[in-house]
Structure formats: C-alpha cells, structure tokens
Design an enzyme around this catalytic site. Structure first.
Site, PDB file in Angstrom:
ATOM      1  N   SER A 161      46.152  44.663  49.749  1.00 57.68           N
ATOM      2  CA  SER A 161      44.788  44.465  49.439  1.00 57.68           C
ATOM      3  C   SER A 161      45.261  44.160  47.367  1.00 57.68           C
ATOM      4  O   SER A 161      45.700  44.424  46.664  1.00 57.68           O
ATOM      5  CB  SER A 161      44.286  45.602  49.447  1.00 57.68           C
ATOM      6  OG  SER A 161      43.177  45.991  48.172  1.00 57.68           O
ATOM      7  N   TYR A 169      43.952  54.677  49.091  1.00 62.92           N
ATOM      8  CA  TYR A 169      44.199  53.895  49.554  1.00 62.92           C
ATOM      9  C   TYR A 169      45.281  53.009  48.345  1.00 62.92           C
ATOM     10  O   TYR A 169      45.761  51.971  49.570  1.00 62.92           O
ATOM     11  CB  TYR A 169      42.928  53.220  49.260  1.00 62.92           C
ATOM     12  CG  TYR A 169      42.668  51.761  50.059  1.00 62.92           C
ATOM     13  CD1 TYR A 169      42.897  51.468  51.650  1.00 62.92           C
ATOM     14  CD2 TYR A 169      42.648  50.574  49.500  1.00 62.92           C
ATOM     15  CE1 TYR A 169      42.229  50.131  52.556  1.00 62.92           C
ATOM     16  CE2 TYR A 169      42.740  49.605  50.008  1.00 62.92           C
ATOM     17  CZ  TYR A 169      41.902  49.118  51.454  1.00 62.92           C
ATOM     18  OH  TYR A 169      42.121  48.133  51.858  1.00 62.92           O
ATOM     19  N   LYS A 204      48.209  50.322  49.268  1.00 59.37           N
ATOM     20  CA  LYS A 204      47.892  49.274  49.829  1.00 59.37           C
ATOM     21  C   LYS A 204      49.526  48.504  48.143  1.00 59.37           C
ATOM     22  O   LYS A 204      50.049  47.615  48.146  1.00 59.37           O
ATOM     23  CB  LYS A 204      46.701  48.554  49.033  1.00 59.37           C
ATOM     24  CG  LYS A 204      46.163  48.893  50.364  1.00 59.37           C
ATOM     25  CD  LYS A 204      46.644  48.291  51.829  1.00 59.37           C
ATOM     26  CE  LYS A 204      45.555  48.254  52.502  1.00 59.37           C
ATOM     27  NZ  LYS A 204      46.117  48.096  53.954  1.00 59.37           N
TER      28      LYS A 204
END
Length: 266
Positions: free
Chosen positions: A145, A158, A162
């Site tokens: 991401s 998150y 990533k």
C-alpha cells in the site's frame, strides 16, 4: 497472447473489491484460477464478467480459508494444491484495516491486522516457494500500500503490516529472482473497496476519504496485471501512488509537514 495464459494462479481475498476484479481480468488473460476467502468464492466465471461472452481463462475451484493463523494458512495450502498441485503464481491479496493511533486500536484488532496482512503472506510464501524452486519458476504478488511507503498516524498498524509486506517482497526478490522466482509488490492509494470503510477507533468523528482521490479497483488491477506480466518488482497504480513515491524519495519531511498542517484544520 498474454504471458499469463495457462498459468495457475491462487488469489487470496478473492471475494473483495480487488479480488473480484483480479478474477475478472485474469480470466480474460486466460489464467486458471484457484480462489479463496473467508467464505468459498463463486466459481462461475459469469459472476465476475459483465456479459456472457466466453473468456479463455478458467476457475478451477474455490475454498473457504481463515488466514489469521499458521494452521489456517497450512489448511489453505493443502486445499489449493488439492485443486491444482502446480501453483505458478501466488497473489497475497487478502487484507484488512482498522483506523486509529497506536493506543486507540484494541489489541485483538491490531493483532488481527498483522496476522492477516503480514504473517499470512509469510506463511503462504514459505509453503508455496519450495515447489516453485523445484520447477525453477514462480511468482509471488504482494499487496502492500502507499501506507507501506509513508505511515499516517491514524493507520499505524495497517502501515506496520504494509511496510512489512514491502520488506518481505524486496527480500524475496533479492533472494530468489536469480532462481526463477519473481516477486511483485503493489502499492495502491485509497481505492473504492470495502477496506475504505474500515472501523475507526479513538475518534467520535470518523474520517472520510474524499471521493476525488479514491482510485477505481479496475484501474488498480489493470496495473497489477501488467506488473505481473512484466515481472516488475514494484507497481505504483495511478497518479497519486506515483506522486507519493516521488515525494517520499525527494523530501520525506514534506508529507509529514502536510499531515501536521491537515491536523490543524481537521
């Protein structure tokens, strides 16, 4: 003819926004697909296509899998090779997110993010890699991401997952490309999938991403498929992802300054 024609491809998270679009576009490329998600995905090609026009690809089968544990990943591996023993390309697409700063996200939630987003791709890569090495051919595709390039404070866990996926892909490519195993890391910006509506913690006013900066799954997946075909190491789909990459390389402090400025007016 596409380089993906006849390739056996396993897609995790196949029922999500990127998963469905990957299935559609890879069917059109002539790939043979094995699909998995928490519930077994649909196996009829027409479910993923706008019309009933025949496509060269096939869905070989699907199965339900919980990738949040090592044992779940082992079960997924066994289910996949039962459908097709020779998996040429593993697409680590399954993922989830929760919004919130370090102390906001409950422990069970942030552990789940790391289990699904980071540890599952590690487990699955370890499981599928030996057979790829034996055949001297294979490819592992990891959905990272833009949060794996720069880390917003409200997406801490998150981003950790990533950034980890980014490191995993780079290390795999460094370690195995010379043996015929290619790795492709993908860094989407915000896209119109369910992950955009993830639960947020630590705020009474959930943040909404402006629609003008949200990319379409179709565009993102087209870039992914091109990247797989060309065996590219890094894929930045769309203008915003490319711009963020450029800015982080040119001036890492610029994005931090913009984030602080935005917090003053939020």
């Amino acid at each position: 003819m596409s380089r993906l024609s006849g390739k056996n491809i396993l897609i995790t998270g196949a029922s999500g926004g990127f998963g469905k679009e990957l299935t559609k576009q890879l069917l059109k490329k002539g790939a043979n697909l094995v699909l998995t998600d928490m519930k077994a995905p649909e196996t009829k090609p027409e479910f993923y296509l706008e019309n009933s026009k025949p496509v060269p690809g096939k869905i070989l089968g699907s199965f339900a899998a919980d990738l949040s544990s090592e044992s779940g990943c082992e079960k997924a591996y066994k289910a996949a090779i039962k459908i097709q023993p020779k998996i040429d390309i593993l697409v680590n697409n399954a993922g989830l997110a929760f919004g919130g700063r370090l102390l906001d996200v409950p422990m069970d939630k942030w552990k789940l993010i790391l289990d699904v987003n980071l540890y599952a791709p590690i487990y699955l890569s370890r499981l599928f890699l030996p057979a790829m090495l034996e055949r001297k051919y294979g490819q592992i595709v990891n959905l990272s991401s833009c949060a794996g390039i720069t880390a917003p404070g409200e997406l801490v866990y998150y981003s950790v997952s990533k950034f980890g996926i980014r490191a995993l892909g780079e290390a795999l490519d460094s370690g195995y490309r010379h043996q015929g195993i290619y790795t492709t890391n993908v860094y989407p910006f915000f896209a119109n999938t369910n992950i955009l509506h993830s639960q947020q913690f630590g705020t009474d006013k959930p943040k909404v991403v402006p629609p003008l900066i949200v990319d379409s799954p179709q565009m993102v997946v087209r870039a992914i498929v091109r990247g797989i075909e060309k065996k590219k190491m890094h894929v930045f789909p769309g203008f915003t992802a490319k711009l963020l990459r450029f800015l982080t390389r040119l001036s890492p402090g610029f994005l931090r300054g913009m984030e602080r400025l935005g917090q003053k007016f939020s």
